[in-house]
Motif scaffolding. Structure first.
Motif, PDB file in Angstrom:
ATOM      1  N   ASP A 416      -1.879  -8.731  -3.628  1.00  0.00           N
ATOM      2  CA  ASP A 416      -2.466  -7.555  -2.994  1.00  0.00           C
ATOM      3  C   ASP A 416      -1.664  -6.332  -3.420  1.00  0.00           C
ATOM      4  O   ASP A 416      -0.446  -6.407  -3.603  1.00  0.00           O
ATOM      5  CB  ASP A 416      -2.437  -7.704  -1.475  1.00  0.00           C
ATOM      6  CG  ASP A 416      -3.114  -6.534  -0.778  1.00  0.00           C
ATOM      7  OD1 ASP A 416      -4.223  -6.157  -1.217  1.00  0.00           O
ATOM      8  OD2 ASP A 416      -2.528  -5.999   0.176  1.00  0.00           O
ATOM      9  N   ALA A 417      -2.344  -5.208  -3.598  1.00  0.00           N
ATOM     10  CA  ALA A 417      -1.686  -3.964  -3.997  1.00  0.00           C
ATOM     11  C   ALA A 417      -2.101  -2.841  -3.059  1.00  0.00           C
ATOM     12  O   ALA A 417      -3.262  -2.745  -2.655  1.00  0.00           O
ATOM     13  CB  ALA A 417      -2.064  -3.603  -5.436  1.00  0.00           C
ATOM     14  N   ARG A 418      -1.141  -1.992  -2.699  1.00  0.00           N
ATOM     15  CA  ARG A 418      -1.403  -0.835  -1.844  1.00  0.00           C
ATOM     16  C   ARG A 418      -0.615   0.361  -2.367  1.00  0.00           C
ATOM     17  O   ARG A 418       0.463   0.207  -2.948  1.00  0.00           O
ATOM     18  CB  ARG A 418      -0.993  -1.119  -0.400  1.00  0.00           C
ATOM     19  CG  ARG A 418      -1.800  -2.229   0.265  1.00  0.00           C
ATOM     20  CD  ARG A 418      -1.282  -2.511   1.665  1.00  0.00           C
ATOM     21  NE  ARG A 418      -2.014  -3.619   2.275  1.00  0.00           N
ATOM     22  CZ  ARG A 418      -2.693  -3.513   3.421  1.00  0.00           C
ATOM     23  NH1 ARG A 418      -2.754  -2.377   4.064  1.00  0.00           N
ATOM     24  NH2 ARG A 418      -3.321  -4.563   3.914  1.00  0.00           N
ATOM     25  N   VAL A 424       3.373   1.930  -6.072  1.00  0.00           N
ATOM     26  CA  VAL A 424       2.390   0.923  -5.667  1.00  0.00           C
ATOM     27  C   VAL A 424       3.160  -0.311  -5.210  1.00  0.00           C
ATOM     28  O   VAL A 424       4.035  -0.812  -5.921  1.00  0.00           O
ATOM     29  CB  VAL A 424       1.440   0.550  -6.819  1.00  0.00           C
ATOM     30  CG1 VAL A 424       0.499  -0.582  -6.394  1.00  0.00           C
ATOM     31  CG2 VAL A 424       0.645   1.761  -7.277  1.00  0.00           C
ATOM     32  N   SER A 425       2.854  -0.781  -4.001  1.00  0.00           N
ATOM     33  CA  SER A 425       3.529  -1.978  -3.485  1.00  0.00           C
ATOM     34  C   SER A 425       2.636  -3.195  -3.705  1.00  0.00           C
ATOM     35  O   SER A 425       1.419  -3.139  -3.535  1.00  0.00           O
ATOM     36  CB  SER A 425       3.848  -1.818  -2.002  1.00  0.00           C
ATOM     37  OG  SER A 425       2.663  -1.787  -1.231  1.00  0.00           O
ATOM     38  N   ASP A 470       6.330  -0.966  -7.383  1.00  0.00           N
ATOM     39  CA  ASP A 470       6.310  -0.422  -8.740  1.00  0.00           C
ATOM     40  C   ASP A 470       6.444   1.102  -8.654  1.00  0.00           C
ATOM     41  O   ASP A 470       5.498   1.806  -8.315  1.00  0.00           O
ATOM     42  CB  ASP A 470       5.009  -0.820  -9.444  1.00  0.00           C
ATOM     43  CG  ASP A 470       4.969  -0.339 -10.888  1.00  0.00           C
ATOM     44  OD1 ASP A 470       6.014   0.132 -11.390  1.00  0.00           O
ATOM     45  OD2 ASP A 470       3.894  -0.453 -11.509  1.00  0.00           O
ATOM     46  N   ARG A 471       7.632   1.590  -8.946  1.00  0.00           N
ATOM     47  CA  ARG A 471       7.905   3.029  -8.829  1.00  0.00           C
ATOM     48  C   ARG A 471       7.563   3.807 -10.090  1.00  0.00           C
ATOM     49  O   ARG A 471       7.517   5.033 -10.067  1.00  0.00           O
ATOM     50  CB  ARG A 471       9.381   3.243  -8.470  1.00  0.00           C
ATOM     51  CG  ARG A 471       9.739   2.707  -7.083  1.00  0.00           C
ATOM     52  CD  ARG A 471      11.241   2.802  -6.819  1.00  0.00           C
ATOM     53  NE  ARG A 471      11.556   2.485  -5.430  1.00  0.00           N
ATOM     54  CZ  ARG A 471      11.734   1.264  -4.961  1.00  0.00           C
ATOM     55  NH1 ARG A 471      11.609   0.235  -5.789  1.00  0.00           N
ATOM     56  NH2 ARG A 471      12.011   1.041  -3.690  1.00  0.00           N
ATOM     57  N   GLN A 501      -5.438  -0.727  -8.255  1.00  0.00           N
ATOM     58  CA  GLN A 501      -5.011   0.167  -7.188  1.00  0.00           C
ATOM     59  C   GLN A 501      -4.763   1.568  -7.746  1.00  0.00           C
ATOM     60  O   GLN A 501      -4.156   1.730  -8.800  1.00  0.00           O
ATOM     61  CB  GLN A 501      -3.727  -0.349  -6.542  1.00  0.00           C
ATOM     62  CG  GLN A 501      -3.059   0.620  -5.579  1.00  0.00           C
ATOM     63  CD  GLN A 501      -3.895   0.845  -4.330  1.00  0.00           C
ATOM     64  OE1 GLN A 501      -4.272  -0.107  -3.660  1.00  0.00           O
ATOM     65  NE2 GLN A 501      -4.191   2.093  -4.015  1.00  0.00           N
ATOM     66  N   ILE A 502      -5.270   2.581  -7.044  1.00  0.00           N
ATOM     67  CA  ILE A 502      -4.950   3.970  -7.370  1.00  0.00           C
ATOM     68  C   ILE A 502      -3.694   4.364  -6.601  1.00  0.00           C
ATOM     69  O   ILE A 502      -3.566   4.049  -5.419  1.00  0.00           O
ATOM     70  CB  ILE A 502      -6.107   4.918  -7.003  1.00  0.00           C
ATOM     71  CG1 ILE A 502      -7.343   4.572  -7.828  1.00  0.00           C
ATOM     72  CG2 ILE A 502      -5.709   6.370  -7.217  1.00  0.00           C
ATOM     73  CD1 ILE A 502      -8.564   5.390  -7.448  1.00  0.00           C
ATOM     74  N   ARG A 503      -2.773   5.018  -7.282  1.00  0.00           N
ATOM     75  CA  ARG A 503      -1.594   5.500  -6.573  1.00  0.00           C
ATOM     76  C   ARG A 503      -1.935   6.800  -5.867  1.00  0.00           C
ATOM     77  O   ARG A 503      -2.323   7.787  -6.484  1.00  0.00           O
ATOM     78  CB  ARG A 503      -0.420   5.739  -7.526  1.00  0.00           C
ATOM     79  CG  ARG A 503       0.751   6.352  -6.742  1.00  0.00           C
ATOM     80  CD  ARG A 503       1.979   6.579  -7.550  1.00  0.00           C
ATOM     81  NE  ARG A 503       2.973   7.286  -6.736  1.00  0.00           N
ATOM     82  CZ  ARG A 503       4.179   7.607  -7.143  1.00  0.00           C
ATOM     83  NH1 ARG A 503       4.574   7.290  -8.351  1.00  0.00           N
ATOM     84  NH2 ARG A 503       5.021   8.245  -6.343  1.00  0.00           N
TER      85      ARG A 503
END
Length: 517
Positions: A416-418, A424-425, A470-471, A501-503
Motif C-alpha cells: 500500500d502507498a500513501r 510517499v510511505s 520514499d523521500r 501514488q501521487i505525492r
C-alpha cells in the motif's frame, strides 16, 4: 590465443575509460572497518561505550548512504576480541586495556550485525587467524586469559609481533574453535580472512619454525611445501566445520594481489612482485578456489592501472580468468589516493577507472575498499564520485547459486502507498513463515509497473520493518512501486503487487488515493 585475450581486454579497457558504465543491479560493494590500532573504529579506545556505539551506527549508515551493501568488520585483530568471546580477552583497542569489558557494556559485533542487517547490508566477520600480539615485548601486559600466556609453546616471535606457529596442529585447532564459536553464536553472513597467514618475510630473517618442522614436517619436499600444507589444512578444516554446524555462513579470503609471478609459474601473472601469496605467505588460494573451500576471493590489487611491477589491469584480468566459478571482489586502495609515490594516485579518476574496468570482466562481481577511514576523508573527492556516479542506485548482492538457488517461497503482498509529508510511505505484509531476510523496493515515475532494473531500485530493507518512506520524490508527481523478497543468499522472488501514488503535501498527506494493480 593469449595475445588475443590481451587484445580483447585492451579493447574493453578503452571502451571502459571512454566513460560509459552501466551500474549493475547486483554488485558486491564492501568496506573494510579495521579495528586494529583503531585504524577505522573505535576512534579512541578511551571513549565510553555509548559514544562508540553511536559512532559505529553513524559509520555504517554513512557507508550505506554512499552505496555500500556490505561491511567487513574486524572482530579478532590479534588473539583478542571485539565480541564476548569464550576463549579470548576483550581487545585493548576497544577499551584501552586488554581483557577489560566495554563500559557501559555492549557487544560490538552484535551491534554491527544488527545495524548492518537493519539497512539491508551484509556483515562479514573479519578474523586474523595467526597474529597473537603486536609490538610484542616480554614485559607487554597481556591479559591473564590471553592464549600466549596459557600456551607459550604455541607462540613464535617474528619481528615486532608474536604469532601462532601454524605448524602445530593443536594451535590450528584452537584458532578454528575460536572462529567456530562466533559462527555458531552470531548471525554473521560470512567469515573473512585477509592476506595474513604466515607473516610477510623480513629480509634475511627466516620464520623461526624449525622445531615444529622437525616434529611435523616429515614427508614434505621442503619447509615451504610443509608451510603451505599447514595453511591449506587449516582452511579446509575450518570450511568442513562451517558446513557441519552452519552451512549458510559463507567463507571468503582477501589474499595479497599477486598469487605468483609468471617467472615462477607459467600460470602466474605478468608481474614482478617482491613477495607473493603462494611463495611467501604460503597461501595456495587457487587450490582453495578449485576445491570449492571458499565462496569468494577478494584479491588486494592495491596498485594503479599500468603500474609496471604489478599493474591493476593485468591483475584484474588474471583474477577474472582464475575465479573457478566462485565470486571475485577486487580489493581497492583509496588509502593511496593523493598519498603515494606513484603519481597515478594523484588522478581523481584512478579508482573510478578501476571500477569501470572491472565491470566489463564477467567473473568479477564487485569490490571492497580499504579502508573506512579513508573513504570518510573523501580524498580527491573519490567517495563523492562513488556515491554520485557509480553507486548512485542501491545494488543487490550477487547470488551464490552453488550454496542456494531457491528464492523465498511467498511473494510479497498487501503493498500500500500513501502520500506523506516527507514523500510517499509504503506498507506491506510480513510473515514469520516466509524465509525472506530482505525486501527490495522498486519505483518508477508514472502508472506502469516498475521493471526490476537498476535504475528503479530504491531501497533494500528488512522484513521486520514492513514500512518505508520514499523521500526522493517530487510534489504532484505520480509514482508506481513494487516489492520483491530476498533470502539470506539474495535469491529474489518475482515482483508482488504494485501500486501507484501521487505525492501530495500538507493536509493531503496520508490520504489513501493509491491504486493497487
Amino acid at each position: 590465443m593469449q595475445r588475443r585475450l590481451h587484445l580483447t581486454f585492451l579493447v574493453l579497457v578503452i571502451y571502459a575509460l571512454s566513460g560509459f558504465s552501466q551500474p549493475p543491479r547486483r554488485e558486491f560493494r564492501g568496506v573494510w572497518i579495521a579495528t586494529v590500532k583503531n585504524i577505522d573504529w573505535p576512534y579512541s579506545a578511551r571513549s565510553l561505550g555509548e559514544e562508540q556505539k553511536d559512532n559505529l551506527r553513524d559509520l555504517i549508515e554513512y557507508h550505506r548512504q554512499n552505496g555500500m551493501n556490505a561491511v567487513i568488520f574486524q572482530v579478532r585483530p590479534s588473539a583478542d576480541a571485539f565480541y564476548e568471546s569464550r576463549f579470548e580477552p576483550w581487545s585493548e583497542w576497544l577499551t584501552g586495556q586488554q581483557g577489560l569489558a566495554p563500559d557501559p557494556y555492549y557487544d560490538p559485533l552484535q551491534l554491527a550485525i544488527d545495524e548492518a542487517h537493519a539497512r539491508g547490508m551484509a556483515l562479514h566477520a573479519w578474523f586474523n587467524p595467526y597474529r597473537a600480539a603486536m609490538d610484542y615485548k616480554p614485559e607487554k601486559k597481556l591479559a591473564p586469559t590471553h592464549i600466549a600466556r596459557l600456551k607459550p609453546e604455541w607462540m613464535l616471535q617474528y619481528g615486532n609481533n608474536l604469532y601462532f606457529d601454524p605448524g602445530i596442529p593443536a594451535a590450528r585447532d584452537y584458532v578454528i574453535n575460536v572462529i567456530m564459536d562466533v559462527v555458531q553464536r552470531y548471525d554473521i553472513d560470512a567469515v573473512h580472512f585477509d592476506d595474513y597467514f604466515y607473516p610477510y618475510q623480513i629480509t634475511g630473517v627466516d620464520f623461526p619454525d624449525t622445531m615444529s618442522y622437525r616434529l611435523y614436517g616429515q614427508g614434505f619436499a621442503d619447509k615451504n611445501a610443509w608451510r603451505r600444507n599447514n595453511v591449506t589444512d587449516f582452511v579446509h578444516m575450518l570450511r568442513d566445520s562451517m558446513l557441519v554446524y552452519k552451512p549458510e555462513v559463507l567463507f571468503g579470503i582477501s589474499p595479497f594481489g599477486v598469487w605468483r609471478n609468471k617467472d615462477m609459474d607459467q600460470d602466474g601473472s605478468a608481474t614482478r612482485a617482491g613477495q607473493t601469496s603462494y611463495d611467501h605467505l604460503h597461501a595456495d588460494i587457487l587450490l582453495w578456489l578449485k576445491n570449492g573451500w571458499i565462496d569468494y576471493v577478494a584479491p588486494q590489487i592495491y596498485w594503479s592501472i599500468g603500474y609496471p611491477p604489478a599493474a591493476f589491469d593485468v591483475l584484474a584480468e588474471w583474477w577474472n580468468n582464475h575465479s573457478y566459478n566462485k565470486h571475485v571482489y577486487i580489493g581497492h586502495a583509496p588509502y593511496k589516493v593523493g598519498n603515494n609515490s606513484d603519481a597515478n594516485w594523484n588522478n581523481p579518476a584512478e579508482i573510478p577507472n578501476q571500477i569501470r574496468m572491472t565491470r566489463y570482466l564477467p567473473n568479477i562481481q564487485g569490490g571492497i575498499y580499504f579502508s573506512s577511514k579513508r573513504l570518510e576523508e573523501n580524498p580527491l573527492g573519490v567517495t563523492d564520485s562513488l556515491s554520485e556516479n557509480y553507486y548512485q542506485n542501491p545494488a543487490l548482492l550477487p547470488e551464490m547459486r552453488w550454496v542456494d538457488d531457491e528464492a523465498p517461497r511467498v511473494l510479497p503482498s498487501g503493498l500500500d502507498a500513501r502520500s506523506h509529508p516527507q514523500g510517499v510511505s509504503l506498507t506491506w505484509e510480513t510473515s514469520t513463515e516466509n524465509d525472506a531476510k530482505y525486501y527490495a523496493i522498486y519505483r518508477k515515475q508514472g502508472s506502469a509497473a516498475p521493471e526490476l532494473i537498476t535504475e528503479n531500485l530504491v531501497q533494500i530493507t528488512t522484513p521486520a520493518n514492513g514500512y518505508f518512506i520514499d523521500r526522493n520524490t517530487s510534489f504532484l508527481k505520480k509514482y508506481s512501486y513494487t516489492i520483491t523478497a530476498l533470502d539470506r543468499f539474495h535469491n529474489e522472488t518475482q515482483r508482488g503487487d504494485y501500486v501507484s501514488q501521487i505525492r501530495w503535501s500538507g493536509w493531503f498527506s496520508g490520504k489513501k488515493i493509491s491504486k493497487k494493480k
